[in-house]
Scaffold this motif. Structure first.
Motif, mmCIF file in Angstrom:
data_model
loop_
_atom_site.group_PDB
_atom_site.id
_atom_site.type_symbol
_atom_site.label_atom_id
_atom_site.label_comp_id
_atom_site.label_asym_id
_atom_site.label_seq_id
_atom_site.Cartn_x
_atom_site.Cartn_y
_atom_site.Cartn_z
ATOM 1 N N UNK A 275 0.820 -1.207 0.000
ATOM 2 C CA UNK A 275 0.000 0.000 0.000
ATOM 3 C C UNK A 275 0.855 1.260 0.000
ATOM 4 N N UNK A 276 1.943 1.260 0.781
ATOM 5 C CA UNK A 276 2.808 2.440 0.839
ATOM 6 C C UNK A 276 3.505 2.668 -0.495
ATOM 7 N N UNK A 277 3.831 1.602 -1.202
ATOM 8 C CA UNK A 277 4.473 1.763 -2.504
ATOM 9 C C UNK A 277 3.529 2.380 -3.524
ATOM 10 N N UNK A 278 2.254 2.074 -3.379
ATOM 11 C CA UNK A 278 1.292 2.629 -4.331
ATOM 12 C C UNK A 278 1.059 4.116 -4.083
ATOM 13 N N UNK A 279 0.984 4.500 -2.798
ATOM 14 C CA UNK A 279 0.668 5.883 -2.485
ATOM 15 C C UNK A 279 1.899 6.778 -2.435
ATOM 16 N N UNK A 280 3.060 6.183 -2.077
ATOM 17 C CA UNK A 280 4.300 6.963 -2.025
ATOM 18 C C UNK A 280 5.375 6.173 -2.759
ATOM 19 N N UNK A 281 5.377 6.246 -4.093
ATOM 20 C CA UNK A 281 6.247 5.387 -4.900
ATOM 21 C C UNK A 281 7.718 5.509 -4.552
ATOM 22 N N UNK A 282 8.219 6.722 -4.356
ATOM 23 C CA UNK A 282 9.630 6.922 -4.046
ATOM 24 C C UNK A 282 9.753 7.868 -2.868
ATOM 25 N N UNK A 283 10.574 7.483 -1.875
ATOM 26 C CA UNK A 283 10.775 8.329 -0.707
ATOM 27 C C UNK A 283 12.270 8.486 -0.462
ATOM 28 N N UNK A 284 12.739 9.675 -0.709
ATOM 29 C CA UNK A 284 14.158 9.950 -0.492
ATOM 30 C C UNK A 284 14.292 10.740 0.805
ATOM 31 N N UNK A 285 14.865 11.899 0.761
ATOM 32 C CA UNK A 285 14.916 12.829 1.877
ATOM 33 C C UNK A 285 15.740 12.350 3.047
ATOM 34 N N UNK A 286 15.456 12.932 4.197
ATOM 35 C CA UNK A 286 16.251 12.700 5.400
ATOM 36 C C UNK A 286 16.166 11.250 5.868
ATOM 37 N N UNK A 287 14.974 10.659 5.830
ATOM 38 C CA UNK A 287 14.817 9.286 6.310
ATOM 39 C C UNK A 287 15.677 8.304 5.540
ATOM 40 N N UNK A 288 15.707 8.419 4.213
ATOM 41 C CA UNK A 288 16.516 7.527 3.394
ATOM 42 C C UNK A 288 17.997 7.695 3.713
ATOM 43 N N UNK A 289 18.455 8.939 3.785
ATOM 44 C CA UNK A 289 19.871 9.204 4.063
ATOM 45 C C UNK A 289 20.255 8.701 5.454
ATOM 46 N N UNK A 290 19.368 8.924 6.435
ATOM 47 C CA UNK A 290 19.670 8.498 7.796
ATOM 48 C C UNK A 290 19.794 6.979 7.882
ATOM 49 N N UNK A 291 18.881 6.252 7.219
ATOM 50 C CA UNK A 291 18.949 4.786 7.234
ATOM 51 C C UNK A 291 20.236 4.293 6.591
ATOM 52 N N UNK A 292 20.618 4.900 5.468
ATOM 53 C CA UNK A 292 21.849 4.489 4.780
ATOM 54 C C UNK A 292 23.074 4.724 5.653
ATOM 55 N N UNK A 293 23.140 5.899 6.289
ATOM 56 C CA UNK A 293 24.295 6.233 7.118
ATOM 57 C C UNK A 293 24.386 5.303 8.328
ATOM 58 N N UNK A 294 23.243 5.071 8.984
ATOM 59 C CA UNK A 294 23.247 4.204 10.154
ATOM 60 C C UNK A 294 23.557 2.758 9.787
ATOM 61 N N UNK A 295 23.029 2.294 8.648
ATOM 62 C CA UNK A 295 23.316 0.926 8.198
ATOM 63 C C UNK A 295 24.794 0.755 7.906
ATOM 64 N N UNK A 296 25.379 1.730 7.220
ATOM 65 C CA UNK A 296 26.804 1.668 6.907
ATOM 66 C C UNK A 296 27.636 1.710 8.187
ATOM 67 N N UNK A 297 27.232 2.529 9.138
ATOM 68 C CA UNK A 297 27.968 2.629 10.405
ATOM 69 C C UNK A 297 27.938 1.310 11.163
ATOM 70 N N UNK A 298 26.778 0.665 11.200
ATOM 71 C CA UNK A 298 26.667 -0.617 11.901
ATOM 72 C C UNK A 298 27.498 -1.694 11.216
ATOM 73 N N UNK A 299 27.492 -1.697 9.871
ATOM 74 C CA UNK A 299 28.282 -2.687 9.135
ATOM 75 C C UNK A 299 29.769 -2.478 9.364
ATOM 76 N N UNK A 300 30.210 -1.218 9.329
ATOM 77 C CA UNK A 300 31.631 -0.922 9.576
ATOM 78 C C UNK A 300 32.010 -1.302 11.002
#
Length: 522
Positions: A275-300
């Protein structure tokens, strides 16, 4: 072993967090997420086994290319885990630690065998069920018609689609949605991905985080499959209704399969994601960047966790070669037992008579330790000149060794080599052994005939030795078996019970017993 388990769980936790964050970031970009969990499982197993190899391997053996590559990552901001298993202070403590390690390894093997048996039982069950399924062409798909299994892709190595009979009673569009979902699993090779994850779980079944990663992987596989089906142009409304219909009908368990149905909570999550993909096809912004940074930090962070080793968590320091040269030389531990210290570049190498030459590492300018055993050596140095003596600290005991000149060292080494070559016993060793065994069985060890260090060890281990000898009975015969690699005389003793024990005995220059050890003969 406890330290390694803690290391493995810590790394798995960091990788799990990284995968969870990466999954949420990829969903915002409408990208596949199953690979994040597959990578987390693979790295959890790989880093665990590489660290186990590093902690058990002698430092004189070169690391593998893969292990060396991973170790090169640990220079950014290394993380040191708290020391959970301090160096055992006594031989008794070391024995207890070895017993716990053996119990853990036996439990590990047992769990792996149980998981393997479960997978084999699942494979056999699938094989026999398949023999009773009717093959039928439904639309463009050849499927197995079952009574109560599916819809699912059944089989890990040779997968096929299985659907229950009730699917044939549904409308053609609904049948097509269900079959396209299962066919998408086959095209994406999801069963092969599940097989790899199960192999990882089979290797480390005691790790609860791996089980959770596997659960998340299976869920991500279904979420990615949902995205592929909807991407092919199917109606989201009809597809959601089909998911609910499948979820309401309970399928019989047939092992690890890629199935359209899941638990109610995970099924609701899949529908919310669609449902979220249909109503909000692409979501960038702060949330996307924050998840990427935190994921990379945890992996490192997972790659920066310090690998445990047999050194008990001690940290080595650099010592200049001029200081190291003061320690180079030969030190006499017993009549024929020597400690030979040499230097190779900036590395000191220590070798005790009859043992391999191993590196020792500085933790202070005068204190060095081995990484393969719980042992340490301290050098006693005057204001100027070379060290006058060395003290080996092991099992809560201190063994002093006096520095000897090169000529004396060569003479002792030659005498030792001749004893080994000729297999000649030390004069009086058999009589000393008989007297020691009789005294130990009587509960009154002849401490006057022992070196101070052996007296200390005997007092610590006397209850264990007495219980062991009591089961064997009095001595019937003593047979000389030669000279051990460390210079001790070997004897096999036959007891009244008919059982045998093997003894190692070494006499010092003063005629006193400097070493005495016993083990059962099986």
């Amino acid at each position: 072993m406890l330290q390694w388990v803690f290391y493995t769980l810590t790394v798995s936790a960091l990788l799990s967090g990284a995968a969870w964050l990466a999954e949420h970031a990829l969903r915002r970009r409408l990208l596949a997420t199953r690979w994040t969990w597959a990578l987390a499982i693979g790295l959890s197993v790989l880093l665990g086994f590489l660290s186990l190899s590093a902690s058990m391997r002698s430092p004189s053996v070169r690391a593998s290319g893969l292990e060396h590559s991973i170790r090169t990552l640990q220079h950014i901001a290394p993380l040191t885990l708290p020391q959970l298993n301090p160096v055992p202070a006594t031989a008794m403590a070391q024995t207890r630690e070895r017993q716990w390690t053996r119990l853990f390894i036996e439990s590990w093997v047992t769990l792996s065998v149980l998981v393997l048996l479960g997978l084999l039982a699942s494979a056999v069950q699938v094989y026999w069920r398949r023999r009773r399924w009717t093959l039928r062409l439904v639309g463009s798909h050849c499927v197995g018609i079952t009574a109560d299994v599916g819809p699912a892709v059944v089989g890990l190595l040779h997968p096929s689609i299985a659907v229950p009979r009730w699917v044939l009673e549904r409308s053609i569009p609904e049948q097509q949605l269900i079959l396209d979902h299962e066919a998408s699993h086959l095209l994406a090779r999801d069963p092969l991905l599940l097989t790899g994850a199960l192999i990882g779980l089979l290797l480390v079944p005691w790790n609860p985080l791996l089980w959770w990663q596997l659960r998340r992987l299976r869920h991500a596989i279904e979420v990615d499959c949902d995205a592929r089906v909807l991407g092919a142009g199917h109606s989201a409304t009809l597809y959601g209704e089909a998911l609910i219909e499948v979820g309401q009908r309970r399928s019989r368990f047939v092992g690890a399969v890629a199935a359209m149905s899941e638990s109610r909570s995970l099924l609701e999550e899949r529908i919310e994601i669609m449902s979220s993909r249909l109503h909000r096809p692409l979501r960038y912004g702060f949330g996307f960047a924050a998840c990427c940074i935190l994921a990379l930090s945890a992996a490192v962070a997972a790659t920066q966790v310090g690998v445990p080793n047999a050194a008990g968590g001690r940290q080595e320091i650099a010592v200049d070669t001029a200081t190291l040269d003061r320690y180079v030389g030969t030190y006499q531990l017993a009549s024929t037992t020597l400690l030979n210290v040499t230097r190779q570049g900036t590395q000191l190498i220590a070798q005790i008579t009859g043992q391999p030459a191993l590196p020792i590492y500085a933790q202070t300018p005068t204190e060095f330790f081995w990484k393969v055993v719980y042992a340490q050596v301290s050098f006693v140095v005057p204001d100027t000149g070379p060290a006058t003596s060395a003290i080996i600290h092991q099992n809560g005991r201190d063994i002093s060794a006096t520095r000897i000149d090169e000529t004396t060292a060569q003479t002792l080494q030659q005498q030792f080599a001749e004893r080994i070559a000729n297999q000649q016993p030390q004069p009086g060793s058999e009589a000393a052994l008989r007297n020691s065994i009789n005294a130990l069985q009587a509960g009154a060890p002849n401490y006057a005939d022992m070196s101070p260090l052996l007296q200390q060890v005997t007092r610590q281990q006397l209850p264990v030795i007495e219980a062991f000898l009591k089961k064997l009975g009095v001595v019937q015969s003593v047979e000389y078996k030669g000279v051990a690699d460390n210079g001790a005389d070997k004897y096999v003793v036959t007891h009244q019970s008919g059982k045998q024990s093997q003894w190692l005995i070494e006499l010092g220059a003063d005629g006193k017993i400097s070493a005495l050890a016993v083990s059962p003969v099986f």
